[in-house]
Design an enzyme around this catalytic site. Structure first.
Site, PDB file in Angstrom:
ATOM      1  N   HIS A  45       0.860  -1.180   0.000  1.00  0.00           N
ATOM      2  CA  HIS A  45       0.000   0.000   0.000  1.00  0.00           C
ATOM      3  C   HIS A  45       0.898   1.232   0.000  1.00  0.00           C
ATOM      4  CE1 HIS A  45      -3.798   2.073   1.881  1.00  0.00           C
ATOM      5  NE2 HIS A  45      -3.119   2.929   1.111  1.00  0.00           N
ATOM      6  N   HIS A  76       1.280   4.827  -2.407  1.00  0.00           N
ATOM      7  CA  HIS A  76       0.927   5.706  -3.531  1.00  0.00           C
ATOM      8  C   HIS A  76       2.220   6.338  -4.004  1.00  0.00           C
ATOM      9  CE1 HIS A  76      -3.409   5.535  -2.441  1.00  0.00           C
ATOM     10  NE2 HIS A  76      -2.901   5.359  -1.227  1.00  0.00           N
ATOM     11  N   HIS A 114      -9.524   1.158  -1.173  1.00  0.00           N
ATOM     12  CA  HIS A 114      -9.476   1.769   0.154  1.00  0.00           C
ATOM     13  C   HIS A 114     -10.871   1.654   0.762  1.00  0.00           C
ATOM     14  CE1 HIS A 114      -5.729   3.383  -1.228  1.00  0.00           C
ATOM     15  NE2 HIS A 114      -5.549   4.168  -0.188  1.00  0.00           N
ATOM     16  N   GLU A 150     -11.045   3.625   5.978  1.00  0.00           N
ATOM     17  CA  GLU A 150      -9.985   4.558   6.431  1.00  0.00           C
ATOM     18  C   GLU A 150     -10.663   5.679   7.211  1.00  0.00           C
ATOM     19  OE1 GLU A 150      -7.963   6.665   3.285  1.00  0.00           O
ATOM     20  OE2 GLU A 150      -6.249   7.184   4.574  1.00  0.00           O
ATOM     21  N   ASP A 168       1.801   3.972   2.808  1.00  0.00           N
ATOM     22  CA  ASP A 168       0.767   4.831   2.222  1.00  0.00           C
ATOM     23  C   ASP A 168       1.382   6.001   1.435  1.00  0.00           C
ATOM     24  OD1 ASP A 168      -1.845   5.465   1.579  1.00  0.00           O
ATOM     25  OD2 ASP A 168      -2.461   6.033   3.601  1.00  0.00           O
ATOM     26  N   ASP A 169       1.699   7.079   2.127  1.00  0.00           N
ATOM     27  CA  ASP A 169       2.270   8.276   1.489  1.00  0.00           C
ATOM     28  C   ASP A 169       3.458   8.743   2.327  1.00  0.00           C
ATOM     29  OD1 ASP A 169       0.055   8.913  -0.596  1.00  0.00           O
ATOM     30  OD2 ASP A 169      -1.035   8.602   1.282  1.00  0.00           O
TER      31      ASP A 169
HETATM   32  N1  ADE Z   1      -4.501   8.820  -2.027  1.00  0.00           N
HETATM   33  C1  ADE Z   1      -3.263   8.903  -1.548  1.00  0.00           C
HETATM   34  N2  ADE Z   1      -3.222   8.574  -0.257  1.00  0.00           N
HETATM   35  C2  ADE Z   1      -4.496   8.242   0.096  1.00  0.00           C
HETATM   36  C3  ADE Z   1      -5.101   7.796   1.287  1.00  0.00           C
HETATM   37  N3  ADE Z   1      -4.413   7.626   2.413  1.00  0.00           N
HETATM   38  N4  ADE Z   1      -6.424   7.578   1.269  1.00  0.00           N
HETATM   39  C4  ADE Z   1      -7.130   7.762   0.161  1.00  0.00           C
HETATM   40  N5  ADE Z   1      -6.599   8.175  -0.987  1.00  0.00           N
HETATM   41  C5  ADE Z   1      -5.286   8.415  -1.025  1.00  0.00           C
HETATM   42 ZN    ZN Z   2      -3.698   4.780   0.579  1.00  0.00          ZN
END
Ligand code: ADE
Ligand code: ZN
Length: 336
Positions: free
Chosen positions: A17, A19, A197, A200, A278-279
């Site tokens: 996971h 991005h 997703h 969340e 994630d990011d």
């Molecule tokens: N796009 C990038 N990061 C995300 C996240 N944590 N939740 C939903 N969309 C995303």
């Molecule tokens: Zn994500």
């Protein structure tokens, strides 16, 4: 005794996971903005970093889309991906399945292939240099209409050899799985793996609907499911993988106290939970940092860490023989 950082680093792990646009470090963002002659709404790297204080998912997404707007050329996507792969290798990631958001680029006039080609070339170079394997999953932006997702799926169909699956990301609340039921059905017929997703920020129903209406192979996040005992039991029965992102949950205020992060309950319930970043450029840590933060905040044993690493391999889209090989390697490191 606490599990050592080094042990966690040396365990072979998959990241499931991530991005790729969320791995855009401010320094590289400014460099690419400069060479593309694009201006950012921040004067310096420090000004930009100071804005990384998010009240919720949407506050983050606003910055995330602004950041990716400097990506124009194939080389930009190459540099972005190459930088992430270097970090992943350093963290002991042996396999990664990365998301990209084609609509975040095509909306700005950057062709689907410009992004895909740059990402792909960096993945090939990283595999040649370090042996790390990878897959690409393209996500539909759920704040847009389902009608807009169909041409994206068409574009992906022309690149079946490079795209293993489709996902669903962006603003969750108000954009339930059912909104994308038709395009997911089409992706499924075309043989793509499916992820979404869910849970969340959205309720447990979104997780259930991702299973029942989208027929996903994995749930990205899934945290909200823990509020619904029947759903927890079902996730366990179905061995449904959850790609959990601890630092992301903390930085987006889904979890305000890391010692209460649902990962502990997921493991206790025997769920197929995995740890991911994630990011990472926005949330303060790559995958190893995410393992370390749960080790420190939750009562996580060495066996739990090994389970998480095993889960990441089992839940991946690797072939059975590749999974078997990594599971043996994990066992060897665990027994050292
Ligand atoms: N796009 C990038 N990061 C995300 C996240 N944590 N939740 C939903 N969309 C995303
Ligand atoms: Zn994500």
């Amino acid at each position: 005794m606490a599990v050592s950082d080094d042990f966690i680093r040396r365990l072979p792990k998959a990241e499931l996971h991530l991005h790729i646009e969320g791995s855009f470090e401010p320094e590289l963002m400014f460099e690419i903005a400069r060479r593309n002659d694009v201006s950012l709404p921040y004067a310096t790297v420090d000004d930009l970093k100071a804005a990384y204080d998010f009240a919720d998912l949407q506050a983050f997404l606003d910055l995330y889309y602004a950041g990716m707007s400097v990506l124009l050329k194939e080389q930009d996507f190459y540099d972005l991906t190459a930088a992430y792969m270097t970090r992943a290798v350093a963290d002991g990631v042996v396999h990664t399945e990365i998301f990209f958001d084609p609509q975040g680029h095509t909306e700005r006039g950057v062709a689907f292939e410009v992004a895909l080609d740059g990402i792909w070339r960096a993945l090939r170079d990283a595999e040649a240099a370090h042996g790390i394997t990878s897959r690409i999953i393209m996500c539909f932006l759920r704040h847009l209409d389902e009608d807009e997702a169909f041409p994206v799926l068409e574009a992906a169909m022309a690149h079946r050899d490079r795209i293993i699956g489709v996902g669903l990301d962006s603003s969750e609340l108000g954009h339930p799985p059912q909104k994308f039921q038709r395009v997911f059905a089409k992706a499924r017929d075309a043989g793509f793996k499916l992820v979404a997703h869910a849970g969340e920020e959205g309720p447990p129903e979104y997780v259930r609907d991702a299973l029942d209406l989208l027929h996903v192979d994995r749930v990205d996040h899934g945290n909200a499911a823990m509020a619904d005992p029947d759903l927890v039991a079902r996730l366990g029965r179905e061995n449904m993988p959850l790609t959990v992102c601890p630092l992301s949950n903390y930085r987006l205020q889904g979890v305000t106290d890391m010692s209460r992060h649902p990962l502990r309950a997921m493991l206790d319930a025997g769920l197929m939970a995995t740890v991911n970043s994630d990011d990472p450029a926005y949330f303060g840590g790559y995958v190893l940092d995410n393992y370390l933060v749960v080790r420190d905040a939750l009562d996580i044993s060495q066996d739990d860490i090994v389970t998480l690493a095993r889960n990441s391999i089992v839940a991946s889209f690797l072939k059975a023989d590749e999974k078997a090989r990594w599971l043996l390697e994990i066992q060897a490191v665990a027994e050292e």
